[in-house]
Design a protein around this motif. Structure first.
Motif, PDB file in Angstrom:
ATOM      1  N   ALA A  45       1.112  -1.242   0.140  1.00 46.66           N
ATOM      2  CA  ALA A  45       0.190   0.048  -0.025  1.00 46.66           C
ATOM      3  C   ALA A  45       0.974   1.091   0.223  1.00 46.66           C
ATOM      4  O   ALA A  45       0.530   2.178  -0.425  1.00 46.66           O
ATOM      5  N   ILE A  46       2.054   1.562   0.822  1.00 47.17           N
ATOM      6  CA  ILE A  46       3.129   2.112   0.648  1.00 47.17           C
ATOM      7  C   ILE A  46       3.444   2.676  -0.199  1.00 47.17           C
ATOM      8  O   ILE A  46       3.684   4.068  -0.738  1.00 47.17           O
ATOM      9  N   SER A 261      -1.764   5.364   3.662  1.00 47.91           N
ATOM     10  CA  SER A 261      -1.735   4.771   2.827  1.00 47.91           C
ATOM     11  C   SER A 261      -1.722   6.308   1.942  1.00 47.91           C
ATOM     12  O   SER A 261      -0.549   6.984   1.271  1.00 47.91           O
TER      13      SER A 261
END
Length: 280
Positions: A45-46, A261
């Motif tokens: 997600a990051i 995120s």
């Protein structure tokens, strides 16, 4: 990845940001803990949220080794995901390895061949034969600790040495970190060396650039540790930028909610915009 390809990415993205993927299960959003591999899902997600704003990702290996085999699998999945989906990203295994030659060769094989990182951080304390096995990988980069951002750096790194090696001729008094930089330039394939220099030591960058004017410097310590991006750039930037500014906690833990995120992207964007302004 070649050095020129890294330079090209900096120009394209107008960024020299490195995002540290130091995953602590106590700090990530609680809903991720219900998934099969929360570390990888967090990283994915990051990465998806920030890949266009940075040129590098740096997992600190300790944060994966701490979780045993599961953590190592998460690391393997993370680096594979980056390489497959964002191959333009420069990857750093922050492992700080360094041992006698045959052991270093195995460390290098693990990170460069098995995991396929572009680079790995190493400790120079054991000298030439502990670093050259990493440098033997022509297409990879070895990032050597030079002057770190932690308080304990002053215990050894800035001590004055007379440069004596046994009965060898003295080369003149200088700080140990300078001796490390100068000596490393004589090693085989030293063109593949980069160096770790902490942002909290910004006043040292001018002297460091006199010794390694063209090398890339990996710079931790901006943000949470108090380092100044503008000061680092003022004293450390070269014609090709020559800097990778790492930020870990300030970006990846900007939020521990479901918007983690999005908030990570906002923090990465702030840094990228600051870098773009400096480049302009």
């Amino acid at each position: 990845m070649t050095t020129q390809e890294l330079i090209d990415q900096i120009k394209i993205k107008k960024s020299f940001l490195c995002v540290g993927l130091d995953v602590d299960l106590n700090k990530i959003p609680k809903q991720l803990l219900e998934l099969e591999d929360p570390i990888f899902e967090f990283n994915k997600a990051i990465i998806n949220a920030t890949h266009d704003l940075c040129v590098s990702y740096k997992p600190n290996i300790a944060f994966y080794e701490a979780y045993g085999l599961k953590g190592w699998i998460s690391l393997q999945k993370t680096i594979s995901y980056i390489n497959e989906n964002y191959p333009e990203i420069f990857t750093i295994a922050d492992a700080k390895r360094g041992d006698i030659g045959n052991t270093s060769a195995m460390y290098a094989k693990a990170f460069f061949e098995d995991l396929n990182f572009d680079s790995v951080t190493v400790a120079p304390y054991m000298g030439k034969d502990s670093v050259e096995p990493f440098l033997a990988f022509e297409s990879k980069h070895t990032i050597m600790l030079a002057l770190t951002s932690n308080e304990g750096a002053f215990d050894f790194q800035t001590l004055t040495t007379n440069g004596t090696r046994g009965e060898a001729e003295q080369s003149g008094a200088k700080e140990l970190y300078k001796q490390v930089l100068e000596t490393s330039k004589t090693w085989e394939n030293s063109k593949n060396l980069m160096y770790v220099v902490g942002a909290t030591k910004a006043e040292y960058f001018t002297e460091i650039r006199k010794i390694v004017p063209d090398s890339f410097l990996l710079v931790p310590g901006v943000g949470a540790q108090g380092g100044s991006l503008s000061e680092v750039c003022k004293h450390g930037m070269n014609a090709n930028v020559g800097l990778l500014i790492n930020s870990s906690r300030a970006i990846i833990y900007a939020s521990n909610g479901i918007d983690f995120s999005e908030k990570a992207r906002e923090e990465a964007l702030k840094m990228q915009q600051e870098m773009e302004a400096i480049l302009n």
